[in-house]
Design a protein around this motif. Sequence first.
Motif, short mmCIF file in Angstrom:
data_model
loop_
_atom_site.label_atom_id
_atom_site.label_comp_id
_atom_site.label_asym_id
_atom_site.label_seq_id
_atom_site.Cartn_x
_atom_site.Cartn_y
_atom_site.Cartn_z
N LEU A 129 109.95 114.19 27.29
CA LEU A 129 108.50 114.34 27.10
C LEU A 129 107.74 113.82 28.31
O LEU A 129 106.75 114.41 28.74
CB LEU A 129 108.06 113.60 25.83
N LEU A 163 107.11 121.57 26.20
CA LEU A 163 106.57 120.47 25.42
C LEU A 163 106.45 120.85 23.95
O LEU A 163 106.74 120.05 23.05
CB LEU A 163 105.20 120.08 25.98
N THR A 167 108.45 119.09 20.62
CA THR A 167 107.79 118.47 19.47
C THR A 167 108.41 118.93 18.14
O THR A 167 108.10 118.35 17.09
CB THR A 167 106.29 118.82 19.44
N VAL A 180 106.26 110.94 19.05
CA VAL A 180 106.12 112.06 19.99
C VAL A 180 104.70 112.10 20.55
O VAL A 180 104.48 112.24 21.76
CB VAL A 180 106.46 113.39 19.30
#
Length: 322
Positions: A129, A163, A167, A180
């Motif tokens: 991330l 991204l 998630t 997250v």
Amino acid sequence: MTRPAPALSTPAAGAEPSLSPGPAPAGRRITGAVWAALAIVYVVWGSTYLGIAVAVETMPPFLSAGVRFALAGVLLGAIVAWRQGFAALKVTRAQLGSAVLVGLLLLLGGNSLVVLAETAIPSGLAALLVAIVPAWVVVLRRAAGERPGGRAYAGVAIGLAGLAVLTLPGLSGDVRMWGVLIVIAATVSWSVGSFVSSRIPMPGNPFTASAYEMVAGGVGCALVGLGRGEHLGFSVAEVSTRSWLALAYLVVFGSLVAFTAYAWLLHSAPLSLVATYAYVNPVVAVFLGAVFLSEPVSWPILLGGGIVVAAVCLIVSTERRG
């Protein structure tokens, strides 16, 4: 490290604010020392995500981050004074204010939020991330009126797609979604800190600037930890030996050894080569998390991580052409 390489600086969990005094001459030969320093940055900064995960097993996140950064900052300041004299630590009020601001954005808003998130999500996922940072910096550059180019915009689009995939473990309930979201917030704070650091009056000596940034970030982390009540019910005697060792590793290797290697590389190697740490660190972090902490490597992590790494590669290749 204080001034980030344009659009490339990413917050390896153990990394300090990144300095960029300018790329090394293009024709400089890549020596064995360069490869050795690069290996240190690859492995040590990639391993700091594992170190953080072990430290927060028995240590409160913000207080442990505060001790780490404040101690590293004091040690770095002492080294600067020893090697260059106390005059090297002198800064103007404006420079000190800028260093404090950048330190809070990078270390309190950026790094310590990653530390907090690793109490809820795997260290490898956190690293992947974090790799999205170069895309945010491109967005900030565009907002400031710069024109990074079509390839950079494509990298941003690809990175955001990665991204979204990353998630999925949170959306499916496999990990805690708040962890997250906190990492994503951390990447935004780090990106803002990296972006503004080259546009405000910073100390001329990058090592001095980094020392002040780390001390400011460490104090900020400690204050937040106290405000959250992390000290209530906490006993130093209950901290495990492995957590102490992890904290020591983060201070010495993550904040000083790798920092010195990175700073030296910026003077001795092509910036395009140094920037490759941005997509090597997450791979190292995922591998170490899986091997030493038995962290699951699901298909969203593999697919999303691959997409993000590809996006960072595209953005880095754009910078090479700049």
